[in-house]
Design an enzyme around this catalytic site. Structure first.
Site: not given
Length: 291
Positions: A140, A153
């Site tokens: 990401s 996360y």
């Protein structure tokens, strides 16, 4: 031994993070390009539309060793080995560092890091035996930096970046390639409508950051799937774009080490190096929700 073309894709059935939807789009694109795709997830019923397309769907939970072993065995029995593993399964945990219960933190790492690592271990023997293979890691933009509210996360994505770099060098002598995708936020993923949607009922002192979480929810509305998203949404990417890049990562003879999807992943590392750490902190405070 002829190298397998079979693709094992995790996380095809659902997603609660900004990357949800990319799994199904990828399975469809690769299948239509002629690859033997095994699309997996915890909810096989949610994969019925992929099965209707002729894609093989399997139950696989990256927290369940038996299901991972069974999936790898089936592909090995039918194709000799897993040719490409796409580690796509993940979810996004909302919560501040100080208030998120540790059992939720551990569950986040079990899914996003430890389960991924174990599945990778399971496919490596077959890849080494056939003299090649490909492992693709879905990271990401938040594998590059972190923001308030999703630190755990984002820590899993940072871990994934380090694991990928180590693994790439370790398996290169066996002809195995490791590729990382770093997409910008993906339009159409999970977007909360209210603070209650963030799933923080069990967190300590949920009222401590009430104003921040209300801003957090409002801020993410820009990432809903629409034909004309607000400004922040315009720099996001769509699931179909992720699938297209994944097809390239699977099929090109010499894939990149990292594919950065969208403008932010390409621009922000250079910007951070240019403006320095204090300048970067000012940018994060100006752009992202901050308590």
């Amino acid at each position: 031994m002829t190298q397998s073309r079979a693709i094992l894709l995790t996380g095809a059935s659902s997603g609660t993070g900004m990357s949800s939807g990319s799994g199904k789009a990828t399975a469809l694109r690769l299948h239509r390009a002629g690859w033997p795709v095994y699309a997996t997830g915890r909810n096989v019923e949610a994969l019925a539309d992929l099965a209707d397309e002729g894609i093989t769907v399997l139950y696989l939970d990256v927290n369940d060793e038996e299901s991972m072993t069974a999936a790898v065995k089936r592909i090995t029995d039918e194709h000799g080995a897993v040719g490409t593993l796409i580690n796509n399964a993940a979810y996004s945990l909302n919560g501040t560092i100080g208030e998120t219960p540790m059992d939720e933190v551990r569950a986040q790492f079990e899914t996003n890091v430890f389960g991924l690592c174990r599945l990778t271990q399971l496919v490596l023997p077959g890849m080494r035996e056939q003299g090649g293979g490909r492992i693709i890691m879905m990271s990401s933009i938040f594998g590059m930096f972190a923001t308030p509210g999703r630190g755990y996360y984002q820590a899993t994505k940072h871990a994934l970046e380090a694991i990928s770099d180590s693994l790439r060098l370790e398996v290169a002598p066996f002809g195995i390639k490791v590729v990382v995708l770093q997409p910008a936020p993906i339009l159409g993923g999970f977007v909360p409508d209210s603070v209650a949607d963030l799933g923080m009922d069990t967190h300590d002192n949920p009222a401590l950051y009430r104003d921040f979480w209300e801003h957090f929810v409002d801020w993410h509305q820009a990432y809903r799937l629409s034909d004309n998203p607000p400004l922040r949404g315009k720099i996001a990417v769509r699931a179909e774009n992720v699938a297209k890049v994944l097809e390239t990562a699977v099929s090109t003879p010499n894939p990149r080490i990292r594919y950065r999807l969208g403008m932010p992943p390409r621009l922000l590392p250079k910007m951070r190096a240019m403006i320095g750490e204090r300048g970067w902190e000012k940018f994060v405070r100006a752009f992202f929700p901050i308590p």
